[in-house]
Write an enzyme that holds these catalytic residues in place. Structure first.
Site, PDB file in Angstrom:
ATOM      1  N   HIS A   1       7.656 -33.935  49.197  1.00 53.55           N
ATOM      2  CA  HIS A   1       6.510 -34.193  48.463  1.00 53.55           C
ATOM      3  C   HIS A   1       5.453 -32.885  48.526  1.00 53.55           C
ATOM      4  O   HIS A   1       6.276 -31.621  49.074  1.00 53.55           O
ATOM      5  CB  HIS A   1       5.952 -35.322  49.456  1.00 53.55           C
ATOM      6  CG  HIS A   1       5.650 -35.029  50.679  1.00 53.55           C
ATOM      7  ND1 HIS A   1       4.808 -34.081  51.346  1.00 53.55           N
ATOM      8  CD2 HIS A   1       6.237 -35.694  51.987  1.00 53.55           C
ATOM      9  CE1 HIS A   1       4.822 -33.960  52.768  1.00 53.55           C
ATOM     10  NE2 HIS A   1       5.700 -35.024  52.915  1.00 53.55           N
TER      11      HIS A   1
ATOM     12  N   HIS B   1       5.776 -30.418  51.682  1.00 54.12           N
ATOM     13  CA  HIS B   1       6.960 -29.621  51.881  1.00 54.12           C
ATOM     14  C   HIS B   1       6.937 -28.230  51.265  1.00 54.12           C
ATOM     15  O   HIS B   1       7.506 -27.346  51.740  1.00 54.12           O
ATOM     16  CB  HIS B   1       8.028 -30.334  51.443  1.00 54.12           C
ATOM     17  CG  HIS B   1       8.516 -31.435  52.245  1.00 54.12           C
ATOM     18  ND1 HIS B   1       8.637 -33.027  51.921  1.00 54.12           N
ATOM     19  CD2 HIS B   1       8.682 -31.720  53.528  1.00 54.12           C
ATOM     20  CE1 HIS B   1       8.891 -33.649  52.787  1.00 54.12           C
ATOM     21  NE2 HIS B   1       8.876 -32.919  54.066  1.00 54.12           N
TER      22      HIS B   1
ATOM     23  N   CYS C   1       8.914 -41.735  70.104  1.00 55.22           N
ATOM     24  CA  CYS C   1       8.420 -42.184  68.489  1.00 55.22           C
ATOM     25  C   CYS C   1       9.427 -41.555  67.791  1.00 55.22           C
ATOM     26  O   CYS C   1       9.810 -40.556  67.792  1.00 55.22           O
ATOM     27  CB  CYS C   1       7.107 -41.139  68.411  1.00 55.22           C
ATOM     28  SG  CYS C   1       6.820 -41.446  66.394  1.00 55.22           S
TER      29      CYS C   1
ATOM     30  N   CYS D   1       8.380 -39.397  64.861  1.00 53.62           N
ATOM     31  CA  CYS D   1       8.314 -37.590  65.258  1.00 53.62           C
ATOM     32  C   CYS D   1       9.513 -37.409  65.689  1.00 53.62           C
ATOM     33  O   CYS D   1       9.937 -36.127  65.976  1.00 53.62           O
ATOM     34  CB  CYS D   1       7.138 -37.467  66.472  1.00 53.62           C
ATOM     35  SG  CYS D   1       5.517 -38.063  66.077  1.00 53.62           S
TER      36      CYS D   1
ATOM     37  N   CYS E   1       1.471 -44.206  67.559  1.00 53.24           N
ATOM     38  CA  CYS E   1       1.831 -42.874  67.384  1.00 53.24           C
ATOM     39  C   CYS E   1       0.566 -42.427  66.067  1.00 53.24           C
ATOM     40  O   CYS E   1       0.471 -43.235  65.121  1.00 53.24           O
ATOM     41  CB  CYS E   1       3.058 -42.458  66.551  1.00 53.24           C
ATOM     42  SG  CYS E   1       2.916 -40.978  65.692  1.00 53.24           S
TER      43      CYS E   1
ATOM     44  N   HIS F   1       2.285 -41.664  62.624  1.00 54.31           N
ATOM     45  CA  HIS F   1       3.257 -42.598  61.988  1.00 54.31           C
ATOM     46  C   HIS F   1       2.461 -44.316  62.227  1.00 54.31           C
ATOM     47  O   HIS F   1       3.191 -45.113  61.455  1.00 54.31           O
ATOM     48  CB  HIS F   1       4.498 -42.709  62.542  1.00 54.31           C
ATOM     49  CG  HIS F   1       5.026 -41.249  62.415  1.00 54.31           C
ATOM     50  ND1 HIS F   1       5.106 -40.362  62.997  1.00 54.31           N
ATOM     51  CD2 HIS F   1       5.701 -40.844  61.329  1.00 54.31           C
ATOM     52  CE1 HIS F   1       5.703 -39.354  62.620  1.00 54.31           C
ATOM     53  NE2 HIS F   1       6.227 -39.579  61.349  1.00 54.31           N
TER      54      HIS F   1
ATOM     55  N   LYS G   1      -4.273 -37.847  54.749  1.00 56.53           N
ATOM     56  CA  LYS G   1      -3.106 -37.810  54.936  1.00 56.53           C
ATOM     57  C   LYS G   1      -2.022 -38.496  54.047  1.00 56.53           C
ATOM     58  O   LYS G   1      -2.686 -39.660  53.702  1.00 56.53           O
ATOM     59  CB  LYS G   1      -2.721 -38.188  56.360  1.00 56.53           C
ATOM     60  CG  LYS G   1      -1.564 -37.720  57.001  1.00 56.53           C
ATOM     61  CD  LYS G   1      -1.120 -38.325  58.432  1.00 56.53           C
ATOM     62  CE  LYS G   1       0.367 -38.458  58.383  1.00 56.53           C
ATOM     63  NZ  LYS G   1       1.148 -37.374  58.708  1.00 56.53           N
TER      64      LYS G   1
ATOM     65  N   LYS H   1       3.078 -43.456  52.291  1.00 54.54           N
ATOM     66  CA  LYS H   1       3.330 -44.181  51.159  1.00 54.54           C
ATOM     67  C   LYS H   1       2.449 -45.552  51.207  1.00 54.54           C
ATOM     68  O   LYS H   1       2.269 -45.968  50.112  1.00 54.54           O
ATOM     69  CB  LYS H   1       4.706 -44.980  51.652  1.00 54.54           C
ATOM     70  CG  LYS H   1       6.002 -43.746  51.204  1.00 54.54           C
ATOM     71  CD  LYS H   1       7.418 -44.184  51.048  1.00 54.54           C
ATOM     72  CE  LYS H   1       8.209 -43.023  51.041  1.00 54.54           C
ATOM     73  NZ  LYS H   1       9.438 -43.058  52.088  1.00 54.54           N
TER      74      LYS H   1
HETATM   75  N1  MSP Z   1      12.987 -31.953  60.464  1.00 59.90           N
HETATM   76  C1  MSP Z   1      11.697 -31.397  60.972  1.00 59.90           C
HETATM   77  C2  MSP Z   1      11.624 -29.591  61.137  1.00 59.90           C
HETATM   78  C3  MSP Z   1      12.690 -29.484  61.795  1.00 59.90           C
HETATM   79  S1  MSP Z   1      12.655 -27.416  61.880  1.00 59.90           S
HETATM   80  C4  MSP Z   1      13.769 -27.100  62.781  1.00 59.90           C
HETATM   81  C5  MSP Z   1      10.379 -31.933  60.297  1.00 59.90           C
HETATM   82  N2  MSP Z   1      10.763 -32.162  59.062  1.00 59.90           N
HETATM   83  S2  MSP Z   1       9.486 -32.751  58.169  1.00 59.90           S
HETATM   84  O1  MSP Z   1      10.393 -33.194  56.921  1.00 59.90           O
HETATM   85  O2  MSP Z   1       8.691 -33.770  58.724  1.00 59.90           O
HETATM   86  O3  MSP Z   1       8.673 -31.610  57.843  1.00 59.90           O
HETATM   87  C6  MSP Z   1       9.299 -30.310  57.008  1.00 59.90           C
HETATM   88  C7  MSP Z   1       8.100 -29.271  57.077  1.00 59.90           C
HETATM   89  O4  MSP Z   1       7.217 -29.829  56.203  1.00 59.90           O
HETATM   90  C8  MSP Z   1       7.213 -29.138  58.278  1.00 59.90           C
HETATM   91  O5  MSP Z   1       6.806 -27.798  58.380  1.00 59.90           O
HETATM   92  C9  MSP Z   1       5.911 -29.989  58.051  1.00 59.90           C
HETATM   93  O6  MSP Z   1       4.855 -29.547  58.838  1.00 59.90           O
HETATM   94  C10 MSP Z   1       5.578 -29.854  56.902  1.00 59.90           C
HETATM   95  N3  MSP Z   1       4.975 -31.008  56.216  1.00 59.90           N
HETATM   96  C11 MSP Z   1       5.152 -32.115  56.053  1.00 59.90           C
HETATM   97  N4  MSP Z   1       3.988 -32.886  55.465  1.00 59.90           N
HETATM   98  C12 MSP Z   1       3.048 -32.113  55.183  1.00 59.90           C
HETATM   99  C13 MSP Z   1       1.910 -31.648  54.689  1.00 59.90           C
HETATM  100  N5  MSP Z   1       1.335 -33.022  54.057  1.00 59.90           N
HETATM  101  N6  MSP Z   1       1.363 -30.469  54.418  1.00 59.90           N
HETATM  102  C14 MSP Z   1       1.890 -29.541  54.653  1.00 59.90           C
HETATM  103  N7  MSP Z   1       3.137 -29.428  55.524  1.00 59.90           N
HETATM  104  C15 MSP Z   1       3.677 -30.665  55.645  1.00 59.90           C
HETATM  105  O7  MSP Z   1       9.283 -31.670  60.907  1.00 59.90           O
END
Ligand code: MSP
Length: 474
Positions: free
Chosen positions: A18, A21, A124, A127, A143, A146, A293, A296
């Site tokens: 999304h 990321h 959780c 997380c 949480c 979530h 935030k 879905k």
């Molecule tokens: N798998 C773990 C990270 C492991 S690193 C050794 C994880 N994955 S995640 O898919 O939830 O998040 C991946 C990255 O995307 C993280 O840096 C997270 O903070 C970032 N983001 C997820 N949602 C976000 C937003 N809405 N906005 C900005 N960054 C966000 O955590």
């Protein structure tokens, strides 16, 4: 020339990418391109985090074998990174057999700091995190990220004795040997460190089968974060190879929600292995959708491909690097996106390029050699070096706006009408130099746009007006 190693958080493969990321990728890409501009050698890692309950249970819901599900989604993230034109050098999947084997060796090296004990507490799955009683009480057992009640776990776990490393971690955070950005997160992490108990680093196989097996104990699988964090060094070849050329990482980019793992768990693992800590942890804020935030259930998740399709990739890179603040939460709405595209990219920059190219081609001005203005300027270098990307972007934009004013004030069309050729040549040449300079500053953020500007103005030969503007208006 320095060797630079840049790391990004590896996303879970329990869904599609999304827009949030994109932040890790865009910020680290801007930094990587900036350091290359300075002449440094950059290694830049991206990847996917594939183990753990969260991925396993979503694969089951999708009626797919977990390996297949993880592979499909991992590919989507790799496609996403490519689509964003991220200049990474290394890709890792935590299911790579080499990574799995190296994790097991890491575990063995950590054994002097590992002990087995009963865990009786909260967890959780969203997380993938053990929750302390204090946190449970503060959140009434639900949480906040979530919106799900924590699960109660009573199980045998292996623990990493974090108390062995607390003093050293505190000292390195305090003295900035491991810098944490932004500054206000540093104190947050120091407070958290005080409250952090020893960290559980395994789960019983009967609770979690999808993970790296713990060496010497068939009943246990590694906790997903131990496996995931290790990716930053296994990809460099640790422990088989000497990684000192690129380790410690110059900068690790992570979202604010996972900073705690990078500021506490990760340093404990590294100290246990006798490795230095990363030089900087850059923690970015979250992208909100219409002020909320993304989730879905709220139906406000924004598909990045749709955003790219709307005005092209450079517009995507522009919005997320400039209007999503580097360090604090910022909002994405389609209205704001369209406004930024039309008013800034199309008007301020696109028009500037078109106007100046038209004036130059009409008056037979030739381009300049881009090497003539390689000096990036101290203000820009400081902002970029301090990871202040949205501010660096604002600085570039002030130069672009200034250039628009300069054209309006110097009125080259009047000079041409009055036959003031020498003055006209000087004015246009000066404007071209300044525009090419701005394009150089833009390069880490908008590489394709910079390349187009170089192509139009940065050549020895007549400047041609492009047939289509760089950013056509809606
Ligand atoms: N798998 C773990 C990270 C492991 S690193 C050794 C994880 N994955 S995640 O898919 O939830 O998040 C991946 C990255 O995307 C993280 O840096 C997270 O903070 C970032 N983001 C997820 N949602 C976000 C937003 N809405 N906005 C900005 N960054 C966000 O955590």
């Amino acid at each position: 020339m320095s060797k630079v190693y840049i790391c990004t958080a590896i996303p879970y493969v329990n869904g599609n990418p999304h827009i949030g990321h994109a932040m890790d990728y865009l910020l680290s890409d801007a930094y990587a391109r900036f350091r290359r501009m300075l002449g440094d050698e950059v290694r830049f890692q991206v990847g996917t985090d594939e183990h753990g309950n969260k991925v396993y249970s979503t694969a089951q819901k999708n009626n797919l074998p977990v390996e297949e599900y993880a592979a499909q989604n991992s590919q989507k993230f790799q496609d996403f990174v490519q689509k964003l034109n991220i200049s990474y050098t290394d890709v890792i999947r935590t299911t790579d057999p080499e990574h799995v084997r190296r994790c097991q060796e890491i575990w063995q090296k950590l054994t002097p700091h590992i002990y087995a004990a009963e865990y009786d507490g909260w967890y959780c799955e969203g997380c993938e995190r053990f929750i302390t009683q204090k946190e449970y009480d503060e959140t009434n057992g639900v949480c906040p990220d979530h919106q799900k009640p924590y699960e109660r776990l009573t199980e045998k776990n292996y623990y990493l004795r974090i108390s062995d490393f607390k003093d050293e971690i505190r000292e390195q955070i305090e003295n900035g040997k491991m810098a944490i950005l932004p500054e206000f997160r540093k104190q947050e992490m120091l407070n958290l460190l005080e409250d952090t108990p020893d960290i559980s680093i395994s789960r019983p196989k009967k609770q979690l089968s999808w993970g790296v097996p713990v060496p010497g104990d068939e009943s246990q699988v590694m906790y997903v974060w131990l496996d995931a964090l290790s990716n930053y060094i296994t990809i460099l070849g640790y422990p088989d190879q000497d990684i000192s050329e690129f380790w410690p990482a110059t900068a690790q980019f992570v979202g604010k929600d996972i900073l705690r793992f990078h500021a506490i768990t990760w340093p404990a693992i590294l100290l246990g292995l006798g490795l230095p800590l990363p030089q900087t942890l850059v923690s970015h804020g979250h992208v909100l959708s219409n002020g909320q935030k993304m989730s879905k259930s709220l139906g406000n998740v924004v598909d990045p491909m749709e955003v790219v399709e709307r005005h092209g990739l450079e517009a995507f890179r522009y919005y997320f690097s400039r209007h999503i603040d580097t360090f604090v939460d910022s909002d994405f709405t389609w209205e704001k996106y369209d406004e930024a595209y039309n008013n800034e990219l199309a008007n301020d920059l696109g028009n500037l390029v078109q106007r100046l190219a038209t004036l130059c081609s009409k008056n037979e001005i030739s381009g300049i050699v881009t090497g003539d203005c390689k000096d990036l300027g101290p203000e820009y270098i400081t902002l970029m070096g301090n990871f202040e990307f949205s501010k660096a972007f604002d600085y570039i934009w002030s130069q672009i706006r200034e250039l628009n004013k300069e054209i309006d004030q110097s009125k080259p069309w009047e000079l041409a009408k009055n036959g003031e050729t020498a003055r006209l040549q000087t004015v246009l040449h000066d404007l071209v130099i300044k525009l090419v300079h701005a394009a150089q500053l833009l390069e880490p953020f908008l590489p394709d746009t910079s390349a187009s500007i170089y192509q139009i103005f940065g050549v020895d030969g007549a400047i041609q007006r492009p047939e289509t503007p760089l950013f056509p208006k809606d």
